[in-house]
Design an enzyme around this catalytic site. Structure first.
Site, PDB file in Angstrom:
ATOM      1  CG  ASN A  10      -1.711   1.205   1.436  1.00  0.00           C
ATOM      2  OD1 ASN A  10      -1.831   2.018   0.518  1.00  0.00           O
ATOM      3  ND2 ASN A  10      -2.288   1.354   2.624  1.00  0.00           N
ATOM      4  CE  LYS A  12       0.104   3.209   4.886  1.00  0.00           C
ATOM      5  NZ  LYS A  12       0.063   3.300   6.326  1.00  0.00           N
ATOM      6  CG  HIS A  96      -5.757   1.502   5.277  1.00  0.00           C
ATOM      7  ND1 HIS A  96      -5.311   2.418   6.192  1.00  0.00           N
ATOM      8  CD2 HIS A  96      -4.741   0.635   5.068  1.00  0.00           C
ATOM      9  CE1 HIS A  96      -4.055   2.119   6.512  1.00  0.00           C
ATOM     10  NE2 HIS A  96      -3.686   1.036   5.841  1.00  0.00           N
ATOM     11  CD  GLU A  98      -2.978   5.123   6.931  1.00  0.00           C
ATOM     12  OE1 GLU A  98      -2.958   5.253   5.696  1.00  0.00           O
ATOM     13  OE2 GLU A  98      -2.057   4.556   7.557  1.00  0.00           O
ATOM     14  CD  GLU A 168      -3.566  -3.173   7.312  1.00  0.00           C
ATOM     15  OE1 GLU A 168      -2.414  -3.344   6.912  1.00  0.00           O
ATOM     16  OE2 GLU A 168      -4.238  -2.170   7.050  1.00  0.00           O
ATOM     17  N   GLY A 174       2.315   1.464  10.959  1.00  0.00           N
ATOM     18  CA  GLY A 174       3.227   2.598  10.860  1.00  0.00           C
ATOM     19  C   GLY A 174       3.932   2.940  12.161  1.00  0.00           C
ATOM     20  CB  SER A 214       5.216  -2.708  11.887  1.00  0.00           C
ATOM     21  OG  SER A 214       4.756  -1.401  12.214  1.00  0.00           O
TER      22      SER A 214
HETATM   23  C1  PEP Z   1      -0.766  -0.316   6.167  1.00  0.00           C
HETATM   24  O1  PEP Z   1      -0.758   0.851   5.833  1.00  0.00           O
HETATM   25  O2  PEP Z   1      -1.699  -1.038   5.814  1.00  0.00           O
HETATM   26  C2  PEP Z   1       0.338  -0.812   6.986  1.00  0.00           C
HETATM   27  C3  PEP Z   1       0.264  -2.008   7.473  1.00  0.00           C
HETATM   28  O3  PEP Z   1       1.394   0.050   7.185  1.00  0.00           O
HETATM   29  P1  PEP Z   1       2.827  -0.339   7.851  1.00  0.00           P
HETATM   30  O4  PEP Z   1       3.307  -1.566   7.147  1.00  0.00           O
HETATM   31  O5  PEP Z   1       3.681   0.867   7.588  1.00  0.00           O
HETATM   32  O6  PEP Z   1       2.583  -0.572   9.297  1.00  0.00           O
END
Ligand code: PEP
Length: 251
Positions: A10, A12, A96, A98, A168, A174, A214
């Site tokens: 992703n 973003k 997501h 976000e 997630e 992040g 992460s």
């Molecule tokens: C994500 O944005 O779906 C995500 C898992 O980000 P990160 O890998 O940076 O934690």
């Protein structure tokens, strides 16, 4: 039937066309030949077509990061499933954290977006996850059950063939904090049992459940070895070809 792994990146709100095409080309260059896994990149809408052209002939799928539930009309700022398909995407991330946290998308909207994506012939990657506060209050399973049940409202068994669930935990996105392997497996097996209750066991066995939060080269092998983890949704580490290449090449 063995589930094919899916590693999704992703991007973003990162990358202009030149940067995105370079990154996609570099990622393709890092990848070995596989039959047991799929790789998918989700660039911003504006560069989908460019990245699709850069990846011509490569075995990498493209995804949008969100789509509208309508096919067309007065929906300023939204993008329809057929538009992202026209630009080269075969999937869309939906719900997501976000989108949920910053743009206040609720389960009803997430469900409408997912059904829109499916109706438009896209694969829908439905993201769910608890916040740290919810985990600490012992509400993880309740929260996830609500997100799954509401997110999948009126999604038929046949449409489920095009649905991927991405677990997630919000506190792991992040932040550099990955959920422990035992926490991940516990949740993924709970989700598979829940899918068996909502649909049926066979469908639950066939549905891919990704982990996101992460994921990086140092932890991907351990996560992918878990019996109910069928892939990864990767944010930060997907912006670096070497890191993402290593994640795709998990052992
Ligand atoms: C994500 O944005 O779906 C995500 C898992 O980000 P990160 O890998 O940076 O934690």
């Amino acid at each position: 039937m063995a589930r094919k792994a899916l590693i999704a990146g992703n991007w973003k709100m990162h990358m202009n066309a030149a940067e995105g095409c370079q990154l996609a080309t570099d990622i393709a260059g890092q990848m070995q030949e596989y039959t047991d896994r799929e790789v998918l990149l989700a660039p911003p809408f504006t560069i989908l077509r460019d990245v699709a052209a850069a990846l011509e002939g490569k075995k990498i799928l493209l995804s949008a990061q969100n789509v509208c539930w309508e096919e067309k009309g007065a929906f300023t700022g939204e993008i329809a499933p057929n538009m992202v398909q026209d630009a080269g995407a075969v999937a869309s991330i939906i719900g997501h954290s976000e989108r949920r946290q910053i743009f206040l998308e609720n389960d009803e909207m997430v469900n409408r977006r997912l059904r829109g994506a499916l109706a438009g012939g896209l694969m829908g990657i439905l993201c769910i996850g608890e916040t740290l506060e919810e985990r600490e209050a012992d509400r993880t399973f309740n929260v996830l059950e609500t997100q799954v049940r509401q997110g999948l409202q009126n999604v038929s068994s046949s449409d489920m063939a095009k649905v991927v669930i991405a677990y997630e935990p919000v506190w792991a996105i992040g932040t550099g904090k990955t959920a422990a392997a035992t926490q991940v497996q516990e949740v993924h097996s709970f989700l598979r049992e829940l899918l068996a209750k909502i649909y049926e066991k066979e469908l639950a066995e066939q549905t891919r459940i990704l982990y996101g939060g992460s994921v990086k080269p140092a932890n991907v092998d351990e996560l992918m070895a878990l019996p109910d983890v069928d892939g990864a949704l990767v944010g930060g580490a997907a912006l670096d070809a070497k890191s993402f290449g290593r994640i795709v090449n998990f052992r």
